[in-house]
Design an enzyme around this catalytic site. Structure first.
Site, short mmCIF file in Angstrom:
data_model
loop_
_atom_site.label_atom_id
_atom_site.label_comp_id
_atom_site.label_asym_id
_atom_site.label_seq_id
_atom_site.Cartn_x
_atom_site.Cartn_y
_atom_site.Cartn_z
N HIS A 68 18.79 73.63 38.82
CA HIS A 68 17.64 73.13 39.60
C HIS A 68 18.06 72.04 40.58
O HIS A 68 18.51 70.97 40.18
CB HIS A 68 16.59 72.61 38.62
CG HIS A 68 15.33 72.10 39.27
ND1 HIS A 68 14.11 72.74 39.15
CD2 HIS A 68 15.09 71.02 40.04
CE1 HIS A 68 13.18 72.07 39.82
NE2 HIS A 68 13.75 71.01 40.36
N SER A 128 4.99 70.47 37.58
CA SER A 128 6.25 71.12 37.95
C SER A 128 6.66 70.73 39.36
O SER A 128 5.86 70.80 40.29
CB SER A 128 6.10 72.65 37.89
OG SER A 128 7.23 73.24 38.50
N HIS A 152 8.37 72.40 41.19
CA HIS A 152 8.35 73.60 42.04
C HIS A 152 7.09 73.66 42.90
O HIS A 152 7.08 74.37 43.91
CB HIS A 152 8.50 74.85 41.19
CG HIS A 152 9.93 75.09 40.77
ND1 HIS A 152 10.86 75.69 41.58
CD2 HIS A 152 10.59 74.75 39.64
CE1 HIS A 152 12.03 75.74 40.96
NE2 HIS A 152 11.89 75.16 39.78
N ASP A 182 15.77 76.97 42.18
CA ASP A 182 16.68 77.27 41.09
C ASP A 182 17.71 78.24 41.63
O ASP A 182 17.37 79.15 42.40
CB ASP A 182 15.93 77.93 39.92
CG ASP A 182 14.91 76.99 39.29
OD1 ASP A 182 15.08 75.77 39.41
OD2 ASP A 182 13.95 77.49 38.68
N GLU A 208 19.09 70.98 33.35
CA GLU A 208 18.88 72.19 34.12
C GLU A 208 19.95 72.25 35.21
O GLU A 208 19.75 71.75 36.31
CB GLU A 208 17.48 72.21 34.76
CG GLU A 208 16.36 72.38 33.75
CD GLU A 208 15.04 72.81 34.39
OE1 GLU A 208 14.98 72.94 35.64
OE2 GLU A 208 14.09 73.01 33.64
N TYR A 261 8.79 74.44 26.81
CA TYR A 261 9.69 75.19 27.69
C TYR A 261 9.24 75.22 29.15
O TYR A 261 10.02 75.59 30.02
CB TYR A 261 9.88 76.62 27.18
CG TYR A 261 10.92 76.70 26.09
CD1 TYR A 261 12.22 77.11 26.38
CD2 TYR A 261 10.61 76.35 24.77
CE1 TYR A 261 13.19 77.16 25.38
CE2 TYR A 261 11.57 76.40 23.77
CZ TYR A 261 12.85 76.81 24.08
OH TYR A 261 13.80 76.85 23.10
N ALA A 262 8.01 74.87 29.41
CA ALA A 262 7.54 74.86 30.80
C ALA A 262 6.70 73.62 31.04
O ALA A 262 6.13 73.05 30.10
CB ALA A 262 6.73 76.11 31.09
ZN LIG Z 1 13.54 74.69 38.61
#
Ligand SMILES: [Zn+2]
Length: 216
Positions: free
Chosen positions: A191, A135, A137, A144, A188, A128-129
């Site tokens: 995102h 990432s 991010h 997001d 997503e 999930y991550a």
């Molecule tokens: Zn994101």
């Protein structure tokens, strides 16, 4: 005694041969890895995924706190950061949406440090991550976004507006529904990643992910 065949080499045929070779070379350069249909692939665009992680100490330059800047969107928290360039592009984009009466965007997440991603990863269920460093991010180049609604973000007019217009401001939907086998990340709709107007327009027009665009 057999007569020797002579191949006549005239200046005209030599010139034609040179022209043909030059033409093939030029064609090869234009269709080669750096050009595609007249678009020059911007190899400087930062790619972050499982096979292209960032180092623990990677922190983008010029992070700005969105809360302290003028913005045509809402914020779910007061501590959301993006690079200055990404903020400017996002601000232009959401101001344009607002001028078309499409409001109510909420930015829920922006820059995330390596250490913060470590915590997110530790707190999440497997799959999930992203692992720390993997990432997007951590680049400060993505956010997001959501909107007040009962269903998912993809059922909103805000989402429809972004799908039609985000590329004009340099953003791409980074994890499309049908490309998880390439991005390694499931759909997503919220995102968005800043890549610049030229690259975003090209990727959107051709349905390419960043991995495909960069040939990775
Ligand atoms: Zn994101």
């Amino acid at each position: 005694m057999a007569k020797r065949k002579r191949v006549s080499v005239t200046p005209v045929s030599v010139t034609l041969l040179i022209l043909a070779l030059a033409g093939m070379f030029v064609l090869g350069v234009f269709v080669g890895k750096n050009m595609s249909g007249g678009h020059k692939v911007d190899k400087s665009i930062l790619l972050v995924n499982e096979s292209h992680p960032l180092s623990r100490d990677y922190v983008p330059d010029s992070l700005v706190n969105l809360y302290e800047k003028r913005h045509s969107f809402r914020l779910s928290r007061s501590d959301i950061y993006l690079t200055y360039e990404t903020y400017l592009a996002a601000q232009q984009m959401f101001a344009a949406a607002e001028s078309e009466d499409v409001n109510g965007f909420y930015i829920t997440s922006g820059y995330r440090s390596y250490e913060r991603q470590q915590e997110v990863y530790a707190e999440s269920k497997p799959g999930y991550a992203q692992k720390p460093g993997c990432s997007e991010h951590q680049t400060g180049l993505c956010f997001d976004v959501t909107a007040e609604n009962v269903g998912g973000f993809e059922t909103t007019r805000q989402y429809d507006w972004l799908r039609l217009n985000a590329h004009k401001y340099g953003f791409i939907q980074r994890y499309p529904v049908d490309k998880s086998h390439i991005t390694g990340i499931s759909y997503e709709p919220w995102h968005y990643r800043y890549v610049g107007i030229d690259a975003a327009t090209y990727m959107t027009a051709h349905g390419l992910t960043l991995e495909e665009y960069l040939g990775q």
